[in-house]
Design a protein around this motif. Structure first.
Motif, short mmCIF file in Angstrom:
data_model
loop_
_atom_site.label_atom_id
_atom_site.label_comp_id
_atom_site.label_asym_id
_atom_site.label_seq_id
_atom_site.Cartn_x
_atom_site.Cartn_y
_atom_site.Cartn_z
N GLY A 26 -5.04 2.42 -45.21
CA GLY A 26 -4.40 2.17 -46.50
C GLY A 26 -3.35 1.09 -46.39
N PHE A 27 -2.53 1.01 -47.38
CA PHE A 27 -1.50 -0.03 -47.47
C PHE A 27 -0.35 0.28 -46.52
CE2 PHE A 27 2.48 -1.49 -49.53
CZ PHE A 27 2.24 -2.85 -49.47
N HIS A 62 -5.71 -3.91 -50.06
CA HIS A 62 -4.67 -2.95 -49.68
C HIS A 62 -5.26 -1.73 -48.98
CE1 HIS A 62 -1.04 -4.70 -51.61
NE2 HIS A 62 -1.98 -5.37 -52.25
N ASP A 63 -6.52 -1.78 -48.62
CA ASP A 63 -7.16 -0.68 -47.92
C ASP A 63 -7.70 -1.21 -46.59
OD1 ASP A 63 -8.02 1.91 -47.49
OD2 ASP A 63 -9.94 1.59 -48.50
N TYR A 64 -6.89 -1.03 -45.55
CA TYR A 64 -7.22 -1.56 -44.23
C TYR A 64 -6.73 -0.61 -43.16
CZ TYR A 64 -2.48 -3.32 -45.14
OH TYR A 64 -1.15 -3.43 -45.49
N VAL A 65 -7.07 -0.90 -41.94
CA VAL A 65 -6.64 -0.10 -40.79
C VAL A 65 -5.52 -0.87 -40.09
CG1 VAL A 65 -7.32 0.89 -38.57
CG2 VAL A 65 -8.93 0.91 -40.50
N THR A 66 -4.42 -0.19 -39.86
CA THR A 66 -3.29 -0.76 -39.12
C THR A 66 -3.13 0.00 -37.81
OG1 THR A 66 -2.15 -1.23 -41.21
CG2 THR A 66 -0.83 -1.30 -39.21
N VAL A 67 -2.92 -0.74 -36.74
CA VAL A 67 -2.69 -0.11 -35.44
C VAL A 67 -1.27 -0.46 -34.99
CG1 VAL A 67 -3.50 0.15 -33.07
CG2 VAL A 67 -5.14 -0.41 -34.89
N HIS A 68 -0.47 0.57 -34.78
CA HIS A 68 0.92 0.40 -34.31
C HIS A 68 1.10 1.14 -32.99
CE1 HIS A 68 2.67 -1.57 -37.79
NE2 HIS A 68 2.25 -0.62 -38.59
N ARG A 69 2.13 0.76 -32.26
CA ARG A 69 2.55 1.45 -31.05
C ARG A 69 1.45 1.55 -29.99
NH1 ARG A 69 5.07 3.50 -35.32
NH2 ARG A 69 3.78 5.29 -35.86
N ILE A 70 0.71 0.47 -29.81
CA ILE A 70 -0.33 0.45 -28.78
C ILE A 70 0.36 0.42 -27.42
CG2 ILE A 70 -2.30 -0.78 -27.82
CD1 ILE A 70 -2.61 -2.11 -30.57
N ALA A 71 -0.01 1.36 -26.58
CA ALA A 71 0.60 1.44 -25.25
C ALA A 71 -0.45 1.90 -24.25
CB ALA A 71 1.77 2.43 -25.26
N VAL A 72 -0.47 1.23 -23.09
CA VAL A 72 -1.35 1.60 -22.00
C VAL A 72 -0.47 1.94 -20.80
CG1 VAL A 72 -3.18 0.84 -20.42
CG2 VAL A 72 -3.23 0.12 -22.82
N SER A 73 -0.75 3.05 -20.16
CA SER A 73 0.01 3.46 -18.98
C SER A 73 -0.21 2.47 -17.84
CB SER A 73 -0.44 4.85 -18.53
OG SER A 73 0.10 5.16 -17.27
N THR A 74 0.86 2.15 -17.13
CA THR A 74 0.73 1.23 -16.00
C THR A 74 -0.19 1.80 -14.91
OG1 THR A 74 2.79 2.10 -15.06
CG2 THR A 74 2.93 0.05 -16.33
N ALA A 75 -0.36 3.11 -14.88
CA ALA A 75 -1.26 3.73 -13.90
C ALA A 75 -2.72 3.31 -14.14
CB ALA A 75 -1.14 5.25 -13.97
#
Length: 152
Positions: A57-58, A74-87
């Motif tokens: 959504g918006f 106004h209808d889309y996919v948002t990706v926040h807080r992408i994190a990959v472990s250093t391991a």
């Protein structure tokens, strides 16, 4: 939170001030993601290797952009807080995670992400996956805004 802290430490070592000046993302952010059913993880051998908040959504954070989105939807996919472990670094998990987001949200054609201007690793991943830089949004400071629009 361990994945977030691992990613935060990796950014610091890289000299990137993303996630360094505040507690963001904090445990409260992750709990809110879980409560709102937008928290996603990528597991490798049963262990959480990556995390992101994926919303549909918006997104008000993307309303004002210095530049222009490829469309006015106004209808889309948002990706926040992408994190990959250093391991789990060096296994192309950021790319794999985003690809799984496309598959999970296959009814959507429009995907948006932002990243710190110094985060060249994320910029490389986004470009490799076909995202285009559209401008700058303000989200914990100035962030480069990327968009991928899938063809029908």
């Amino acid at each position: 939170m361990a994945v977030i802290e691992s990613a935060r430490a990796f950014l610091k070592v890289q000299g990137i001030d993303q996630w360094q000046k505040s507690a963001y993302p904090a445990m409260a952010d992750i709990r809110t993601d879980i409560k709102n059913d937008v928290a996603y993880v990528l597991k490798v051998d049963g262990k959480i290797a990556a995390y992101a908040a994926v919303m549909t959504g918006f997104d008000p954070a993307y309303n004002m952009i210095q530049g222009a989105w490829r469309n006015d939807k106004h209808d889309y996919v948002t990706v926040h807080r992408i994190a990959v472990s250093t391991a789990f670094r060096g296994q192309a998990l950021g790319q794999r995670f985003l690809t799984s987001v496309f598959e999970t949200f296959s009814t959507y054609q429009d995907f948006r992400v932002d990243t710190h201007p110094d985060n060249q690793i994320m910029q490389h991943i986004l470009t490799k996956l076909g995202f285009e830089k559209c401008g700058v949004v303000m989200f914990e400071g100035a962030r480069w805004a990327y968009q991928k629009v899938l063809e029908d």
